[in-house]
Structure formats: structure tokens, C-alpha cells
Design a protein around this motif. Structure first.
Motif, PDB file in Angstrom:
ATOM      1  N   GLU A   4      -4.056 -12.837  -6.419  1.00 63.07           N
ATOM      2  CA  GLU A   4      -2.859 -13.413  -5.804  1.00 63.07           C
ATOM      3  C   GLU A   4      -2.856 -13.026  -4.324  1.00 63.07           C
ATOM      4  N   PRO A   5      -2.331 -13.896  -3.438  1.00 65.54           N
ATOM      5  CA  PRO A   5      -2.358 -13.599  -2.002  1.00 65.54           C
ATOM      6  C   PRO A   5      -1.693 -12.291  -1.610  1.00 65.54           C
ATOM      7  N   ASP A   6      -0.609 -11.911  -2.279  1.00 66.17           N
ATOM      8  CA  ASP A   6       0.094 -10.683  -1.913  1.00 66.17           C
ATOM      9  C   ASP A   6      -0.257  -9.504  -2.827  1.00 66.17           C
ATOM     10  N   ALA A   7      -1.245  -9.683  -3.681  1.00 66.32           N
ATOM     11  CA  ALA A   7      -1.633  -8.618  -4.607  1.00 66.32           C
ATOM     12  C   ALA A   7      -2.314  -7.495  -3.835  1.00 66.32           C
ATOM     13  N   PRO A   8      -2.082  -6.233  -4.228  1.00 63.28           N
ATOM     14  CA  PRO A   8      -2.770  -5.128  -3.558  1.00 63.28           C
ATOM     15  C   PRO A   8      -4.264  -5.213  -3.838  1.00 63.28           C
TER      16      PRO A   8
END
Length: 176
Positions: A4-8
Motif C-alpha cells: 500500500e502507498p502509505d504502508a511502512p
């Protein structure tokens, strides 16, 4: 499936963390041949540690001229500032590493480059009374009138730090 784009970022395993630690130590200690071999195998030249220090910053700051050259030739970015806003050129200026400063400038370091705080290598050199470094940076086009994010010039910073020679040196540089 891509993350996901905002996943760490994924957690690194112990072996990867240990390898990275050895690579950063190679830069600090000047192991140029080992670094060159790793770059040849695909190691990114702009790898950074948890403080934002690049391999180039570590080599330059620690006076490792050959390692600095190898990293630059592998694509190390001389403008990549660390988390404290310090560029490799400012690191070399702080340590008084004239040869490394010349090498960085010859490989594209901006003489008035700075990190987020706007502090240039000239400002750092002046603060720590590094007269030879001030001469080099002025000869390469550093602007003695430039101000940092707080509005201070190199001469004002040098005076505030109690530098004995660089305030007069900078005043002389400004005369027509």
C-alpha cells in the motif's frame, strides 16, 4: 502484490541490518576497494543510515579521501544532507578536510549548498575558524553575504562562536 502507498517499509532481518552496519563502517574507515566492489554488485551509492548520513557523508566527515572518491564516482550525491541538515561539504568544512572539500567541489558539490537550516560550508568553516577552508570556499565562489534560515551570515556566526581570524577574513573578502 505491491505494498500500500502509505504502508511502512518491511522490517529488515538481522542479517540485513548487520550488513548495512558493516557497509557504513567501511565508509567511515575508508575501505574504498571493498565499497567499489559492492557498488559493482549493485549497492546504491546514496544509501543512508538511521540518522540520514549517506555513505558519502560518513567518508567525507571522517577524512577518507579515497572512499569519498569511490562513492562519488559510483553516483554518490554531494548535495544529500543528513537529518541535521549537514551536507558532505559542510562536514568536510567542520573537520577542516581541505582535500576532501576540493574533491567534493570538483564532483559537483554546490559551494553554497545547504540543508534545511540554510547553513553553508562557508558558515561552518567560519564558525570553527578554519581559515584555509574559508579561503578555498571563497575562491570557489562561496557567497560571504549569504544568510542561514535564522538570518545570520558566516561572519556573524563566526563572531558568535568566538572565532579569532575568520570574521576579519570574511570582512576582507567583501571589500571591492
Amino acid at each position: 502484490m505491491p505494498p500500500e502507498p502509505d504502508a511502512p517499509p518491511p522490517a529488515l532481518d538481522d542479517e540485513t541490518v548487520a550488513f548495512a552496519g558493516r557497509v557504513f563502517q567501511m565508509a567511515r574507515m575508508g575501505h574504498a576497494e571493498e565499497l567499489a566492489a559492492l557498488f559493482g554488485q549493485g549497492l546504491p551509492a546514496n544509501l543512508r543510515n538511521d540518522k540520514g548520513d549517506s555513505l558519502l557523508m560518513l567518508a567525507a566527515y571522517n577524512g577518507q579521501a579515497e572512499a569519498t572518491r569511490v562513492i562519488l564516482e559510483a553516483g554518490g550525491d554531494p548535495e544529500l544532507a543528513n537529518d541535521r541538515g549537514q551536507t558532505p561539504l559542510a562536514g568536510a568544512a567542520f573537520k577542516g578536510e581541505i582535500g576532501i572539500a576540493r574533491l567534493l567541489l570538483d564532483h559537483g558539490a554546490a559551494v553554497d549548498g545547504s540543508g534545511a537550516g540554510g547553513r553553508t560550508a562557508l558558515m561552518v568553516a567560519a564558525m570553527f575558524d578554519r581559515t584555509e577552508m574559508v579561503d578555498l570556499l571563497l575562491a570557489r565562489g562561496a557567497d560571504p553575504d549569504r544568510r542561514d534560515a535564522g538570518g545570520q551570515s558566516a561572519a556573524e556566526m563566526a563572531q558568535a562562536m568566538g572565532a579569532s581570524e575568520t570574521p576579519a577574513q570574511l570582512a576582507q573578502a567583501k571589500r571591492p
